[in-house]
Every structure is written in C-alpha cells, then in structure tokens.
Design an enzyme around this catalytic site. Sequence first.
Site, PDB file in Angstrom:
ATOM      1  CE  LYS A   1      -3.852  -2.199   0.842  1.00  0.00           C
ATOM      2  NZ  LYS A   1      -3.625  -3.643   1.053  1.00  0.00           N
TER       3      LYS A   1
ATOM      4  CE  LYS B   1      -6.048   0.964  -0.703  1.00  0.00           C
ATOM      5  NZ  LYS B   1      -5.937   0.782  -1.940  1.00  0.00           N
TER       6      LYS B   1
ATOM      7  NE  ARG C   1      -1.790  -7.043  -9.718  1.00  0.00           N
ATOM      8  CZ  ARG C   1      -1.984  -7.792  -8.642  1.00  0.00           C
ATOM      9  NH1 ARG C   1      -1.577  -8.933  -8.930  1.00  0.00           N
ATOM     10  NH2 ARG C   1      -2.101  -7.406  -7.471  1.00  0.00           N
TER      11      ARG C   1
ATOM     12  NE  ARG D   1      -7.219  -7.088 -10.147  1.00  0.00           N
ATOM     13  CZ  ARG D   1      -6.017  -6.719  -9.441  1.00  0.00           C
ATOM     14  NH1 ARG D   1      -5.861  -7.674  -8.488  1.00  0.00           N
ATOM     15  NH2 ARG D   1      -5.864  -5.582  -9.477  1.00  0.00           N
TER      16      ARG D   1
ATOM     17  NE  ARG E   1     -14.912  -5.793  -0.964  1.00  0.00           N
ATOM     18  CZ  ARG E   1     -14.965  -6.980  -0.341  1.00  0.00           C
ATOM     19  NH1 ARG E   1     -14.321  -7.274   0.775  1.00  0.00           N
ATOM     20  NH2 ARG E   1     -16.407  -7.546  -0.442  1.00  0.00           N
TER      21      ARG E   1
ATOM     22  CG  ASP F   1      -3.535  -3.725  -7.797  1.00  0.00           C
ATOM     23  OD1 ASP F   1      -3.307  -4.469  -8.578  1.00  0.00           O
ATOM     24  OD2 ASP F   1      -3.875  -4.204  -6.438  1.00  0.00           O
TER      25      ASP F   1
ATOM     26  CD  GLU G   1      -3.412  -2.555  -2.792  1.00  0.00           C
ATOM     27  OE1 GLU G   1      -3.055  -3.548  -2.850  1.00  0.00           O
ATOM     28  OE2 GLU G   1      -4.847  -2.342  -2.266  1.00  0.00           O
TER      29      GLU G   1
ATOM     30  CG  ASN H   1      -0.157  -5.859  -5.153  1.00  0.00           C
ATOM     31  OD1 ASN H   1      -0.646  -6.150  -4.445  1.00  0.00           O
ATOM     32  ND2 ASN H   1      -0.835  -5.078  -6.066  1.00  0.00           N
TER      33      ASN H   1
END
Length: 331
Positions: A142, A177, A227, A242, A250, A290, A298, A300
């Site tokens: 994050k 979050k 992604r 997504r 979400r 993301d 984000e 990852n």
Amino acid sequence: MHVLFVIDPLPLLKAYKDSSVAMMRALVARGHTLSVTLQGDLYIDEGIVNARTTAIELVEGADLHEHAWWKVAGPHAAPGGDPAAKGASVDLPLSSFDAVVMRKDPPFDMEYVYSTHLLEYAQAQGARVFNSGAAIRNHPEKLTITEFADLATPTLVTRDMERLKAFHAQHQDVIVKPLDGMGGTGIFRLRAEEPNRNAILETLTDNGQRTIMAQRYIPEIVKGDKRILLIGGEPVPYCLARIPLAGETRGNLAAGGRGVAQPLSDRDRQIAVTAAERLAGRGLLLVGLDVIGDYVTEVNVTSPTCFVEITEQTGFNVGEMFAKALERAVG
C-alpha cells in the site's frame, strides 16, 4: 537451473489458476528443475541460511483441478503425496540453488518479515533470491504508491481520526483500507453522507492505534481494477481488469470480481514504464501494479498473480516471460 520455490503447501494451491504453478510449468518446459520449501522450514544454523527442501516433478498431462499435478522427485512418494514424507526432503543452504523464488502468499505478518531477513542473509551468502528479501520488506504494497504520488489519486496515510475525517470532508467520496489487507479485506467506501463513518474509522484504526490508508474514490472502478505486471522491468502487454460485481466496490477476484484480460492502454503503458524506471535495480523481478482508471492504487511485490487468466484469455504466455526473465537475472 535448479529453482527453489518458497511457497505455501502444494496441496492447498489451486493449480489450475495459480501463478506460482504457471511459473513452475514454464520453467520445467524450458528444462529447469524444481524444489519447494515452506516459510517455516527456513532456518539459520551456525550462521548459514538453510531450508528443508523437497525436489518435485510436475506430472505430465495432470488435471490441474485435482491434487495430483506434482510428485516428489525420485522413489519417495506418489503424485500429490506429502512433500514432507520421510526420506523425501533434504536440508540445503539456499545458496546451493541457482535461484530462490519467494512466492509465499500474505498475510505480511512478523513471520513474513523474519523470512525476508533470512532471505537477505542468504543473499549475502551467495543465494539469488527473487524478489529479494530486502525488496519485499522495503516495498509495502500500500505504502509504495507514495513514490508515485504524481500517478496516484489523492491519498492519506494516518491513524489520526481528525485527519481522516477532514480528508473525507474534502473529497466527499473516499476508500479506506488497512495497510496489511489482501484480497479486498477491510476495504470500505465512505460516501459523502455515510452515517457509519466514525464507527468504520474507529474499527479500522483500532480507535487511533493502527495506521490506515484513505484514497479519493475513483469512479472508473466500474470498468475494472487493472493488474499490470512488470517482469524483469518490462510490462506484460496485457493487463487483467478485475471488474466488481454489481453494487460492489471491490474488484478483487477474491471478492467476486470478474477478470477480463485486455491490451494495455497508452496510459497503462506510461504508468508501467514510469514504475519500471523508478523501481529498477531494487531486486524486484516481478511487480504487480494495481491501476484504476488513470491512477496507481497499489504496488504488489510479495506474490503478484493473474498469470493464468491473462495467458488463457490472450494466448500470451506470462509464465514463459517470467522464466526467461529469471534466466537472464541469474545469468
């Protein structure tokens, strides 16, 4: 190459859609051999970082929806058997492998942090680790977007309730979050008139004791939380959008999102190239960005996924791209 995967227990993996399994299959197709170990089987003895490891083979033609897609190499076990079976495992220094691939899924708890330290010590002893222990630890998924403030939606990281309330008052529609969540857990949308705002913030921050993230809501989430994968500093030419269920905020697949592969847009590619340039030289062979709309949300680095979905929908073999990048990195 002989590649060691630090991974979750193999019987628990959903091989038909698991990105780590896609990596394994691509590596085997290119003539490499595999071993696996669990996070709890990493240890230091007299200064040397070792692991209890099991050599495995992939079962040709196996149904990846079943458990018997792999077997212990040699005479020790049948397909899908216990990788810890007596006689099947051997303790080896991590430096004895050509490459070590860290693919343990979150949660990123203190045991995960300790593992990154062990991997870093192993690198000092000659191990080649991807992603490196220091890189994983130093790029919290994050918080790393703070390096990309010019590419991100307005973002606040704090545990101060008044700052969070002021941020909400300014932007009206925000996402809040936890910093250590995964798969969409703990994510809330606070609209302009949210009667439960204080209760949600109190819960997420544990009454001001836990730091969280707040971001201005991005309406383009209805088109998907994309992604974008960076492998060896190069973007995969397709991303996986997504798309949330109707009425859901979400897009995470774990939260019921639907994955749709699509070519990178010009903006997606710009974000990917910029991120790759800024992250270069940090020990990050694989990164999952993301992106919602035009914004990074984000970064990852623990165990990015979506290999299988992109490959199946586009024909672009993401696992093979990873295998080739790993070969280049090892040299």
